[in-house]
Design a protein around this motif. Structure first.
Motif: not given
Ligand code: 13P
Ligand code: SF4
Length: 343
Positions: A172-177, A199-203, A222-229
């Motif tokens: 179900p995880d769109k970020n890992l996906g 999804e709560i980390f602050s860029h 890898p569950e973090c959002e793409a902009h952080l990865l």
């Protein structure tokens, strides 16, 4: 109240889901839990996101893959899962004849909740020729609708095992996906789920921290959002992140995942510094509220009364475990075997 009457009253409270029971404050919980382990031939499996006192008393500690491998291979009669509901369900599916205990049945998961099986079934029916890969962070029922399960440590191997000409649904995880789409160059249909912690980390705050600590490496799950990865020096599962902090020459790390992992990082690398990545508000949001429902008191009571127990219908166990067995087979072939006995 006699000891027998107290036991009946405590058991009744647990049966009815009232778990915040006062325990004799003079009791040495570590010692009592050790005694119960021996008496009941029980093992405690703990995820890296548990409180440090629970990690310290566990027999095995690990990431989602390692814990499922341990659940599949243990000789214990009782598996006590210090983790969340989907992890205990996975253990039950892999060891259906054993008693699996979760100290708090309300220890859920926002990712698992984001993918209700009846809605996913409708979604999947739109792509009948696609292979369904589900992150293990999903309900047992969702696993019955899945072809191959994966965790963040084996997801690449799982995707690579699927023939190039086959379409893939990832849930179900769109970020890992999205991360997997990038690293495997496979096009996938993604379910729109996320983990409330990752999804709560602050860029902005992470960028400022990086500026303040130019010698620190920024590592992320890898569950973090793409902009952080995109700004991460290393991306990996909890066990991957832990290993990286041990092998990297850096002495300082900004860690973007649930804060519980920092306990093991500090134990394994006492001379290094670990800074939890800040969330985009002022709460302690990089603590998973579900993982943190487990406490030493609840663990002790769960072992004493062997409840709350995970019960699954036979058809769910039979159908649901197929995708987990496939995942374990792929992990074995890739040499992703582990033995994380504590001490
Ligand atoms: P891993 O430990 O497999 O990296 O999973 C992280 C997680 O979010 C578990 O809930
Ligand atoms: Fe679920 Fe996220 Fe908590 Fe893991 S950290 S259990 S994915 S809510």
């Amino acid at each position: 109240m006699s000891a027998a009457e107290l036991a009946i009253a405590e058991k009744d409270l647990i049966k009815n889901g009232f778990l915040d029971i006062d325990i004799d404050p003079t009791m040495n919980l570590e010692e009592e839990i050790e005694k119960l382990k021996k008496e009941k031939n029980a093992i405690i499996l703990a995820h890296y996101y548990q409180e440090s006192d629970i990690q310290d008393i566990a027999d095995y500690i690990g990431d989602s893959l390692q814990l499922s491998q341990m659940a599949a291979n243990t000789e214990a009669d009782v598996i006590v899962f210090a983790g969340v509901h989907f992890m205990a369900e996975t253990a039950k599916m892999l060891s259906p004849n054993k008693k699996v205990i979760l100290p708090d049945l309300k220890a859920g998961c926002s990712l698992a909740d984001s993918c209700p099986p009846h809605l996913f079934k409708k979604f999947k029916d739109k792509y009948p020729d696609h292979v369904v890969v589900s992150y293990v962070n999903c309900t047992a029922e969702l696993k019955t609708l899945t072809d191959i399960c994966c965790t963040s440590s084996n997801a690449r191997y799982v995707i690579d095992s699927i023939p190039e000409d086959k379409g893939i649904i990832f849930a179900p995880d769109k970020n890992l996906g999205a991360y997997l789409q990038k690293v495997t160059s496979r096009d996938m249909i993604l379910w729109n789920g996320t983990c409330m912690v990752h999804e709560i980390f602050s860029h902005e705050k992470i960028t400022k921290l990086k500026l303040r600590h130019p010698d620190a490496e920024f590592i992320a799950h890898p569950e973090c959002e793409a902009h952080l990865l995109e700004i991460a020096d290393y991306i990996g599962s909890t066990s991957g992140l832990l290993k990286y902090t041990q092998t990297s020459d850096s002495k300082k790390f900004i860690v973007a995942t649930e804060a519980g992992i920092i306990h093991q990082m500090e134990l394994k690398s006492p001379n290094k510094e670990f800074i939890p990545a800040p969330p985009n508000n002022t709460c302690a949001c990089n603590d998973c509220p579900h993982m943190k429902r487990n406490t030493m008191e609840k663990l002790y009571l769960a072992m004493k009364y062997e409840m709350p127990e995970i019960i699954l219908e036979d058809w769910v166990i039979e159908k649901g475990r197929v995708c987990i067995d496939r995942m374990l087979e792929i992990s074995d072939k890739a040499g992703l075997n582990t033995n994380n006995k504590v001490s």
